[in-house]
Enzyme design. Structure first.
Site, mmCIF file in Angstrom:
data_model
loop_
_atom_site.group_PDB
_atom_site.id
_atom_site.type_symbol
_atom_site.label_atom_id
_atom_site.label_comp_id
_atom_site.label_asym_id
_atom_site.label_seq_id
_atom_site.Cartn_x
_atom_site.Cartn_y
_atom_site.Cartn_z
ATOM 1 N N SER A 46 7.095 -18.958 21.028
ATOM 2 C CA SER A 46 8.502 -18.538 21.032
ATOM 3 C C SER A 46 9.433 -19.723 20.768
ATOM 4 O O SER A 46 10.446 -19.590 20.072
ATOM 5 C CB SER A 46 8.850 -17.888 22.378
ATOM 6 O OG SER A 46 8.591 -18.796 23.443
ATOM 7 N N LYS A 98 -22.345 -26.618 6.641
ATOM 8 C CA LYS A 98 -21.982 -26.054 5.334
ATOM 9 C C LYS A 98 -21.176 -24.774 5.575
ATOM 10 O O LYS A 98 -21.728 -23.737 5.928
ATOM 11 C CB LYS A 98 -23.228 -25.764 4.499
ATOM 12 C CG LYS A 98 -22.917 -25.337 3.079
ATOM 13 C CD LYS A 98 -24.201 -25.198 2.259
ATOM 14 C CE LYS A 98 -23.850 -24.817 0.823
ATOM 15 N NZ LYS A 98 -23.145 -23.532 0.720
ATOM 16 N N CYS A 132 -35.024 0.041 -20.603
ATOM 17 C CA CYS A 132 -34.551 1.079 -21.515
ATOM 18 C C CYS A 132 -34.096 0.354 -22.776
ATOM 19 O O CYS A 132 -33.299 -0.584 -22.695
ATOM 20 C CB CYS A 132 -33.395 1.862 -20.900
ATOM 21 S SG CYS A 132 -32.635 3.034 -22.053
#
EC number: 6.5.1.2
Length: 669
Positions: free
Chosen positions: A36, A118, A427
């Site tokens: 505050s 790390k 594919c």
């Protein structure tokens, strides 16, 4: 307007007190005034600066959070390359690294090491000029990164002004921006309440936050920053430990759990201790960084093409947790690779919720004999990619069936092919929707054409509506067509059209990477684009031509050669050229200022980013002269990796040595 002296003094007093309070709160974690009171003092300073704008300075606490950034982040070149670290995944690999560096400098004695945790975040490079923060840049590819200075200024543990008397002209600091775990949880809770997608882990959240275009959002998320590298001309700093102490005295937050270890044996103990204790920390770590302490020895060891020889990242073993397989699905990637994936009950692994894990290929599926209903152990490979390690057969339910890999592509029903000598089934239908979808998403990705707004969901809509059947179709889209798509509208459509128009200015190396040629990553694409200045040169190159380039092996060479032999690919290039994409390197700019006039240079070793011919060209354009041998007439020796006898001769003659970064600064002077 004259500013009363008492106002000037009060303003400076408030700045000093608020900076001291901020440092105590965010760096020392030892606040000496209540929030505050801080807020009250802050408002008083704000009021003074509004009445007397002349008193606003770049280091004022009120200047941390700026306005929205008007456009995309600008790419900038790092003054000093921001190298990544070599990884070790166990103590045996750590010891091998120790043996390697000793052999390299012909030493047999161990040395002193600095061990640091790390941090699992995003690397940043900070530049201070005359003590003031002027630039904050992401790691990027290590050579160039994005200038995110407005966002970096919001991080309270990064000082806007260094706490140092008579600061040097330039100070470079490197470190890690990260989100504490409690902050991360709070952000995800708020996103869930707003029905926004959740961040997968604190690292992703930190990276995403840093790339926000609104610094106010960054400020609200309260990122933290640990500094770990200092680049500063100071003969009093002789080791890494002193560098860390100096960073602290300058006002940076440095990880308090660092340790000085007299040998690799003590390094191993430090690593094992933190492997056990890491979950007690308020932030995520994924290992330990080990650095040789002595800076002179670091300089002797130098760098490889990718890593410093004097440091290594010792990663923690992957966390392993059990879960249950609900389904096994097939994923078709942009290269046609067919990958079986396990869909599982959600589980937390290394700080991330995991619901899918790769099964790699049909051989791995057969080896595991994995079935729907199985209890499996999963882990994150390198703490990034989830994978199934093993099954627990004793927990297998009754009446399960072995999984059978499909013989036809689940996306287009074309027969699947497994090339001889390969583990991956593919594919090979170039019109397969999955291949097209992956190719377009890759084309738009950040390291490729970086088309903002063209994510996977939009790509799927464009393909489903028949608006895109090839990458080149993107550049003939109309705003009205895009606006009709689900959840798009006029503004989003205009933004996407603008982003695609801007992508036409992306470099030849980015375009090459965006084509998605197998094995050609962003680094390989840069190497190829530098060696072959146009797509025609690259398309006409033989396998031998390609493989002879440093960094391009036989596998990449054959893949590039084969790609350009396919007619559909050549047609795609022609259409993209017609659309205005860059398929040639930009003309090299000339330097009009003769900043190196009358100076003689010798280049030795391998430079971090420039080819020797490129460095020579830059020197000559700036008025300098490059010779092949060191003599009394030599003014500068430009040092690269593996410098040889020329360095010895230069030291003998007292000739000034330059790094690549120092050479570039000299040219710009």
């Amino acid at each position: 307007m004259t500013i009363p002296l008492e106002i000037q003094q009060r303003c400076q007093q408030l700045k000093t007190e608020l900076q001291r309070a901020s440092y105590a709160y965010y760096v020392l974690d030892d606040p000496f005034i209540p929030d505050s009171v801080y807020d009250q003092l802050y408002r008083e300073l704000e009021d003074i600066e509004k009445r007397y704008p002349q008193l606003i300075t770049p280091d004022s606490p009120t200047q941390r959070v700026g306005d929205k950034i008007s456009s995309q982040f600008v790419s900038v070149r790092h003054n000093i390359p921001l190298y990544s670290l070599e990884n070790a995944f166990n103590l045996e690999e750590l010891n091998k690294w120790g043996n390697r560096w000793q052999r390299y400098v012909n030493e047999t004695q161990d040395t002193e090491y600095v061990c640091e945790l790390k941090i699992d975040g995003s690397a940043l490079a900070l530049t201070y000029e005359n003590g003031f923060l002027v630039r904050g840049v992401t790691r990027g590819d290590g050579v160039t990164g994005e200038d995110i200075t407005p966002n970096v200024r919001t991080i309270r543990s990064i000082p806007l002004r260094l706490n140092i008397d008579n600061p040097p002209a330039i100070v470079e600091v490197r470190g890690e921006a990260f989100l504490p775990l409690d902050t991360f949880d709070k952000i995800n809770q708020e996103r869930e309440e707003k029905r926004e997608s959740l961040f997968a882990n604190p690292r992703n959240a930190a990276a995403g936050t840093l790339r926000q275009l609104d610094p106010k959002i960054v400020d609200k998320r309260r990122l933290q920053f640990f500094a770990y590298t200092l680049h500063l001309d100071d003969n009093n700093i002789t080791n890494q430990w002193q560098s860390l102490d100096r960073l602290e005295s300058m006002g940076f937050l440095v990880n308090p759990h660092r340790q000085l270890c007299p040998s690799l044996q003590q390094v191993a103990q430090y690593y094992q201790d933190w492997q056990e204790k890491r979950h007690q920390l308020a932030y995520m770590t994924d290992g330990v960084v080990v650095k040789i302490n002595d800076l002179q020895r670091q300089n002797r060891l130098g760098f490889t093409q990718k890593f410093p020889r004097w440091a290594i990242a010792l990663k923690y073993p992957a966390e392993e947790v059990p879960t249950v397989v609900k389904d096994i699905i097939i994923n078709v990637g942009r290269t046609g690779a067919v990958t079986p994936m396990a869909v599982m009950e959600p589980v937390q692994v290394a700080g991330t919720t995991v619901q899918r894990a790769t099964l790699h290929n049909s051989d791995r599926v057969a080896e595991l004999d994995i079935r729907v209903g199985d209890t499996v152990i999963i882990r994150k490979a390198g703490e990034i990619i989830p994978e199934v390690v093993r099954i627990l057969p004793e927990l297998r339910p009754n009446h399960t069936s072995p999984f059978q890999m499909p013989t036809n592509c689940p996306e287009c029903q074309s027969p699947l092919v497994r090339p001889v000598g390969e583990a991956v089934t593919r594919c090979v239908n170039s019109s397969c929707p999955a291949i097209l979808r992956g190719s377009v998403v890759h084309w738009a990705s950040r390291d490729a054409l970086d088309i903002r707004g063209l994510g996977e969901k939009v790509v799927i809509l464009l393909i489903e509506q028949g608006l895109v059947t090839a990458i080149s179709d993107l550049y003939s889209l109309e705003k009205t067509e895009i606006a009709k798509l689900d959840r798009m509208g006029e503004k989003s459509a205009l933004n996407l059209i603008t982003a695609m128009a801007q992508s036409k200015n992306q470099s030849w190396s980015r375009v090459l990477y965006g084509l998605g040629i197998r094995y050609v990553g962003s680094v390989n694409a840069k190497i190829l684009a530098e060696s072959f200045r146009t797509v025609e040169e690259l398309a006409n190159a033989s396998v031998t031509d390609l493989a002879s380039i440093y960094g391009i092996g036989e596998e990449i060479a054959q893949s590039v050669y084969d790609w350009f032999r396919i007619e559909a690919n050549r047609d795609l290039v022609a259409k993209l050229q017609a659309a205005g994409l860059q398929f040639a390197a930009a003309a090299k700019t000339t330097t009009t200022k003769a900043t190196l006039a009358g100076k003689t240079f010798v280049i030795t070793g391998t430079l971090p980013t420039l080819k020797r011919e490129e460095a020579k060209e830059l020197i000559e354009k700036a008025g300098g002269k490059v010779t092949g041998s060191v003599s009394k007439k030599t003014d500068y020796l430009v040092l690269g990796e593996a410098a040889g006898s020329k360095l010895e001769k230069a030291l003998e003659l007292g000739i000034t040595q330059l790094t690549e970064a120092q050479l570039l600064e000299l040219i710009k002077a």
